[in-house]
Design a protein around this motif. Structure first.
Motif, PDB file in Angstrom:
ATOM      1  N   PRO A 161       0.799  -1.227   0.000  1.00 22.47           N
ATOM      2  CA  PRO A 161       0.000   0.000   0.000  1.00 22.47           C
ATOM      3  C   PRO A 161       0.831   1.277   0.000  1.00 22.47           C
ATOM      4  CG  PRO A 161       0.104  -0.913   2.200  1.00 22.47           C
ATOM      5  CD  PRO A 161       0.784  -1.908   1.302  1.00 22.47           C
ATOM      6  N   CYS A 162       2.100   1.181   0.300  1.00 21.11           N
ATOM      7  CA  CYS A 162       2.948   2.364   0.386  1.00 21.11           C
ATOM      8  C   CYS A 162       3.562   2.686  -0.976  1.00 21.11           C
ATOM      9  CB  CYS A 162       4.050   2.160   1.426  1.00 21.11           C
ATOM     10  SG  CYS A 162       3.428   1.814   3.084  1.00 21.11           S
ATOM     11  N   PHE A 163       4.038   3.901  -1.101  1.00 17.86           N
ATOM     12  CA  PHE A 163       4.742   4.329  -2.305  1.00 17.86           C
ATOM     13  C   PHE A 163       5.970   3.429  -2.491  1.00 17.86           C
ATOM     14  CE2 PHE A 163       7.537   7.182  -4.757  1.00 17.86           C
ATOM     15  CZ  PHE A 163       6.640   7.610  -5.733  1.00 17.86           C
ATOM     16  N   PRO A 164       6.325   3.113  -3.746  1.00 23.34           N
ATOM     17  CA  PRO A 164       7.476   2.240  -3.976  1.00 23.34           C
ATOM     18  C   PRO A 164       8.720   2.668  -3.186  1.00 23.34           C
ATOM     19  CG  PRO A 164       6.353   2.651  -6.032  1.00 23.34           C
ATOM     20  CD  PRO A 164       5.685   3.519  -5.010  1.00 23.34           C
ATOM     21  N   LYS A 165       9.359   1.672  -2.591  1.00 23.49           N
ATOM     22  CA  LYS A 165      10.589   1.825  -1.813  1.00 23.49           C
ATOM     23  C   LYS A 165      10.371   2.511  -0.460  1.00 23.49           C
ATOM     24  CE  LYS A 165      13.613   1.821  -5.869  1.00 23.49           C
ATOM     25  NZ  LYS A 165      14.700   2.524  -6.591  1.00 23.49           N
ATOM     26  N   VAL A 166       9.111   2.705  -0.090  1.00 25.03           N
ATOM     27  CA  VAL A 166       8.824   3.257   1.239  1.00 25.03           C
ATOM     28  C   VAL A 166       8.519   2.102   2.184  1.00 25.03           C
ATOM     29  CG1 VAL A 166       7.172   4.620   2.596  1.00 25.03           C
ATOM     30  CG2 VAL A 166       8.008   5.482   0.396  1.00 25.03           C
ATOM     31  N   ASN A 167       9.121   2.093   3.372  1.00 25.86           N
ATOM     32  CA  ASN A 167       8.955   1.011   4.339  1.00 25.86           C
ATOM     33  C   ASN A 167       7.515   0.937   4.857  1.00 25.86           C
ATOM     34  OD1 ASN A 167       9.875  -1.087   6.098  1.00 25.86           O
ATOM     35  ND2 ASN A 167       9.799   0.393   7.784  1.00 25.86           N
ATOM     36  N   CYS A 168       6.994  -0.308   4.958  1.00 27.26           N
ATOM     37  CA  CYS A 168       5.640  -0.548   5.447  1.00 27.26           C
ATOM     38  C   CYS A 168       5.709  -1.395   6.712  1.00 27.26           C
ATOM     39  CB  CYS A 168       4.802  -1.255   4.375  1.00 27.26           C
ATOM     40  SG  CYS A 168       3.122  -1.679   4.892  1.00 27.26           S
ATOM     41  N   ALA A 174      -6.373   0.978  12.536  1.00 25.88           N
ATOM     42  CA  ALA A 174      -6.731   0.876  11.125  1.00 25.88           C
ATOM     43  C   ALA A 174      -6.015   1.985  10.356  1.00 25.88           C
ATOM     44  CB  ALA A 174      -8.242   0.995  10.966  1.00 25.88           C
ATOM     45  N   PRO A 175      -5.593   1.746   9.115  1.00 30.00           N
ATOM     46  CA  PRO A 175      -5.810   0.516   8.315  1.00 30.00           C
ATOM     47  C   PRO A 175      -4.775  -0.580   8.584  1.00 30.00           C
ATOM     48  CG  PRO A 175      -4.664   2.140   6.987  1.00 30.00           C
ATOM     49  CD  PRO A 175      -4.913   2.796   8.304  1.00 30.00           C
ATOM     50  N   HIS A 176      -4.140  -0.543   9.743  1.00 32.61           N
ATOM     51  CA  HIS A 176      -3.231  -1.602  10.231  1.00 32.61           C
ATOM     52  C   HIS A 176      -1.927  -1.696   9.445  1.00 32.61           C
ATOM     53  CE1 HIS A 176      -6.467  -2.580  12.863  1.00 32.61           C
ATOM     54  NE2 HIS A 176      -7.271  -2.747  11.839  1.00 32.61           N
ATOM     55  N   TYR A 177      -1.521  -0.556   8.899  1.00 38.41           N
ATOM     56  CA  TYR A 177      -0.172  -0.466   8.349  1.00 38.41           C
ATOM     57  C   TYR A 177       0.248   0.999   8.435  1.00 38.41           C
ATOM     58  CZ  TYR A 177      -2.331   1.365   4.083  1.00 38.41           C
ATOM     59  OH  TYR A 177      -3.055   2.119   3.176  1.00 38.41           O
ATOM     60  N   LYS A 178       1.514   1.199   8.439  1.00 36.16           N
ATOM     61  CA  LYS A 178       2.061   2.548   8.490  1.00 36.16           C
ATOM     62  C   LYS A 178       3.201   2.646   7.497  1.00 36.16           C
ATOM     63  CE  LYS A 178       4.065   5.978  11.624  1.00 36.16           C
ATOM     64  NZ  LYS A 178       4.509   6.249  13.024  1.00 36.16           N
ATOM     65  N   CYS A 179       3.136   3.694   6.709  1.00 32.41           N
ATOM     66  CA  CYS A 179       4.187   3.903   5.702  1.00 32.41           C
ATOM     67  C   CYS A 179       5.234   4.864   6.249  1.00 32.41           C
ATOM     68  CB  CYS A 179       3.579   4.477   4.426  1.00 32.41           C
ATOM     69  SG  CYS A 179       2.397   3.345   3.624  1.00 32.41           S
ATOM     70  N   GLY A 180       6.440   4.602   5.885  1.00 33.70           N
ATOM     71  CA  GLY A 180       7.534   5.470   6.300  1.00 33.70           C
ATOM     72  C   GLY A 180       7.552   6.758   5.500  1.00 33.70           C
ATOM     73  N   SER A 181       8.625   7.483   5.591  1.00 32.22           N
ATOM     74  CA  SER A 181       8.756   8.762   4.896  1.00 32.22           C
ATOM     75  C   SER A 181       8.980   8.554   3.403  1.00 32.22           C
ATOM     76  CB  SER A 181       9.939   9.548   5.476  1.00 32.22           C
ATOM     77  OG  SER A 181       9.743   9.786   6.853  1.00 32.22           O
ATOM     78  N   CYS A 182       8.514   9.520   2.621  1.00 34.96           N
ATOM     79  CA  CYS A 182       8.732   9.472   1.174  1.00 34.96           C
ATOM     80  C   CYS A 182      10.229   9.522   0.869  1.00 34.96           C
ATOM     81  CB  CYS A 182       8.026  10.649   0.505  1.00 34.96           C
ATOM     82  SG  CYS A 182       6.219  10.554   0.585  1.00 34.96           S
ATOM     83  N   PRO A 183      10.618   8.997  -0.293  1.00 35.37           N
ATOM     84  CA  PRO A 183      12.048   9.016  -0.656  1.00 35.37           C
ATOM     85  C   PRO A 183      12.579  10.440  -0.746  1.00 35.37           C
ATOM     86  CG  PRO A 183      10.788   7.545  -2.080  1.00 35.37           C
ATOM     87  CD  PRO A 183       9.793   8.322  -1.298  1.00 35.37           C
TER      88      PRO A 183
END
Length: 739
Positions: A161-168, A174-183
């Motif tokens: 669900p995160c932008f490519p190369k962003v840590n999940c 909810a939504p039970h995931y967290k994306c890291g910072s943008c590149p």
């Protein structure tokens, strides 16, 4: 015969047999029992005698059928579903074990507290059940999967669900995931990221940086007032025409050295190719005839032939045999309208074309008045004379003056009659204006969910998942002009600042003391020149806007003792209703005393024109007069310094109009120096309209580097000056108003 002693014994036996049974017997039931016992006595006298003589009440001496007759299990003394067995000893019955899932002595059973041991996953509801293991667990918590007893975290990151190369990472919420910072070089929430090299401040100090989808993924706006260049590099621009005095080290055309650095020439025209701009040469075409008397200043014609006598030499006349001083050429095919067989270039000869100046190959004409719908000022009302007294583009025959939203468009011709939308933008051409259309592109996706509001894309494809659909990635309105270069990215009808096909408005058409203005268009419509000391007049562009940023440079060339008005207009609705900014060089009383004495002082001012009479003496004198004039003009602001303009000096104006909140802001610069600032003004008379330039009794005026843009946002520095209740109605940009 049943003796009293025997009856007592039988009653005792009966009582013993039914001990523990809570049965209330009626009289009739007891009588029946006694009758049955009497019959037993007669049949089983020996059994009864033994019971009487020995005192043994175990019923062993009695036959099976007697024992069954008085079997206490018949009265179901045990818990439902528990087996009951008859005994020969008191209490004459025995209950089996409680059912599975219950506990007790068989007579009384209660549900086992199977949930006490917390067999379910933490936070999951546990309830008793009849089947082993005699409990049921509810569903696993949000973000988990399993049977309720055993729950494991769902792999919410599996779908990337995160932008490519962003840590999940997994989270409880909810939504039970967290994306890291943008590149690096991107910005966003980690789910949607977009390139933003602006974070590295690549633009010149004070220049606004805008993100772009194309390499190098950013675009710098214009250099600050008084400077010119590509926005990354900026240099001194003495004439404020958009070109630096000296060449800058970049390949962009705007970095090239100004070929006429003291006279505005935003088109950099150089007819003879000698490196000196036409604006700086007194004989542009080098034909030996000075510009001010040359009937073809941009093309060599030493003999000055002029076959039709229209003061335009044959060498540059787009219609040599028919007089046409204005050289109008609607379809820009090089042939002037007055001698073009198909003026609008739509394939229909003029004689057969019911709209000669507007392309309409299908020739629709609802009212059969021989004027096509696209150019008919009353398309549904027969009006072959097309009379339009106030110049508002609505014919007198169908004017109702009913305008509910007060946007200058009467209700029966307004595609959003209850929502102000002067520009009448209708992206999907469904007859409903964008301002009130819930699905602007008619693709079945409502605007608030549509990642391309103006371009149909029902699949909502968004390959890079930046929140903007692939169909409109670089061009929101689909007009083939990238947003970074588009002055109205949400209006496909406007692609750039262009006054080429202007409308000439004479504000004193009956006056004879002066000539009417004569307008010349340069730089593909972004520069205008007016030659004469003239009656008041306007050159009005075609484009209509609501939220507006309008800027330009005006310059009055020396060559006489003139000292009158130059300016511009915006919010033009009709020749009776518009805003005007005008600047007088010196104080002066107008020489025409009728209908009243008009007095002007030096300095710049802003007025709203709302004339009951329209063009004529009243409006003419009202425009000259500083103060408001009833039923004609209202003064909104006048610079207290009352400083007049100077010859051979470039001045740059910036105008901001936000009709939604009635906000008008005007600034005037000489080079980079702020000459005047109106502060925030508020007027709700006009909701938007067309733009143009204005002159009154002043010759040799150049309006250069004209730029207009659609804009609804409020610059941060202006936003902070607004009252809180007004701030709540608008959107602030993150940048200040570029100075």
């Amino acid at each position: 015969m049943l003796t009293p002693a025997l009856l007592a014994l039988l009653l005792a036996v009966s009582t013993s047999v039914f001990a523990g049974a809570t049965v209330d017997k009626s009289k009739e039931e007891l009588v029946k029992e006694l009758d049955d016992l009497q019959k037993l006595q007669e049949k089983y006298a020996e059994c009864i005698m033994k019971l009487t003589s020995t005192g043994d009440r175990s019923l062993r001496a009695c036959p099976e059928d007697v024992r069954q007759l008085v079997n206490p299990c018949n009265k179901e003394p045990c818990f439902a579903g528990v087996k009951c067995s008859m005994l020969v000893e008191q209490p004459f019955f025995e209950c089996g074990p409680c059912p599975a899932g219950y506990e007790g002595d068989g007579r009384k059973c209660a549900k086992k507290d199977v949930c006490a041991s917390r067999p379910c996953f933490k936070g999951v509801d546990c309830r008793w059940d009849t089947a082993a293991p005699y409990f049921k667990c509810g569903p696993c918590p949000s973000g988990y999967e399993g049977d309720g007893r055993n729950c494991t975290k769902m792999d919410t990151c599996a779908k990337q669900p995160c932008f490519p190369k962003v840590n999940c990472t997994w989270t409880d919420a909810a939504p039970h995931y967290k994306c890291g910072s943008c590149p690096v070089g991107y910005e966003g929430d980690g789910i949607h990221c977009s390139r933003n090299p602006c974070l590295q401040n690549p633009c010149f100090k004070g220049v606004i940086c805008q993100k772009s989808d194309a390499d190098p993924y950013f675009a710098c706006e214009r250099c600050p007032v008084g400077l010119a260049g590509n926005g990354i590099l900026c240099g001194q621009d003495s004439d404020s025409d958009g070109y630096p005095d000296e060449e800058l080290k970049c390949t962009d055309p705007t970095c090239a050295k100004d070929n006429c650095k003291m006279l505005p020439n935003s088109g950099q025209e150089d007819t003879n190719g000698d490196g000196v701009g036409d604006a700086c040469e007194d004989d542009i075409d080098s034909d030996g005839v000075k510009n001010d008397v040359d009937n073809c200043p941009y093309k060599s014609n030493p003999k000055q032939e002029d076959s039709d006598g229209d003061k335009i030499g044959d060498a540059c006349d787009n219609c040599k045999t028919v007089s046409n001083t204005n050289q109008k050429d609607v379809d820009r095919d090089g042939t002037g309208d007055v001698c073009d067989e198909d003026i609008d270039g739509d394939g229909k000869k003029n004689a057969e074309d019911n709209c000669q100046f507007v392309p309409n190959p299908k020739q629709e004409d609802q009212d059969s008045d021989k004027f096509g719908d696209v150019c008919d000022n009353c398309p549904k009302v027969y009006n072959p004379n097309q009379r339009d007294s106030d110049g508002d583009e609505v014919g007198d025959a169908c004017t109702t003056n009913l305008d509910t939203d007060m946007d200058g468009r009467q209700d029966d011709q307004d595609n959003c009659p209850y929502t102000a939308n002067t520009a009448q933008v209708d992206s999907d051409n469904d007859g409903v204006g964008d301002a009130c259309d819930t699905d602007k592109d008619n693709d079945g996706v409502d605007n608030h969910l549509d990642n391309c509001e103006l371009i149909p894309n029902p699949d909502q494809a968004d390959l890079d998942r930046d929140g903007r659909g692939d169909a409109c990635k670089r061009d929101w309105d689909g007009d083939n002009v990238e947003d970074s270069k588009d002055n109205c990215p949400k209006n496909a009808q406007i692609k750039g600042s262009d006054f080429s096909n202007f409308t000439m408005i004479a504000l004193d058409p009956e006056g004879t003391s002066q000539l009417d203005p004569e307008w010349f268009i340069l730089n593909n419509g972004a520069e205008v020149f007016q030659k004469h000391n003239s009656d008041p007049g306007l050159a009005i562009g075609h484009d209509k806007m609501e939220g507006l940023d309008f800027e330009g440079t005006f310059f009055v060339k020396s060559g006489g003792s003139d000292d009158d008005f130059a300016g511009f207009v915006f919010g033009y609705v009709s020749n009776r209703k518009f805003y005007v900014a005008s600047w007088k060089r010196v104080a002066q009383e107008y020489w025409e005393q009728k209908p009243f004495t008009a007095r002007a002082t030096a300095g710049v001012l802003l007025k709203v024109v709302n004339s009951q009479t329209g063009p004529g003496q009243w409006l003419r004198n009202s425009l000259w007069n500083d103060a408001s004039v009833g039923n004609q003009t209202n003064l909104l602001w006048q610079d207290k310094a009352k400083k007049g303009w100077e010859f051979d000096t470039a001045y740059r104006w910036k105008l901001l109009h936000r009709p939604e909140i009635g906000l008008i802001r005007f600034r005037l610069y000489k080079g980079s120096h702020l000459e005047a600032d109106s502060g925030n003004l508020f007027d709700f008379t006009i909701k938007g309209g067309r733009m143009g330039v204005y002159c009154f009794s002043q010759a040799l005026i150049t309006w250069s580097n004209l730029i207009y843009r659609c804009n609804d946002h409020i610059p941060l520095d202006i936003y902070t000056e607004l009252a809180p209740e007004i701030q709540a109605k608008v959107v602030s940009s993150s940048n200040n108003w570029q100075s």
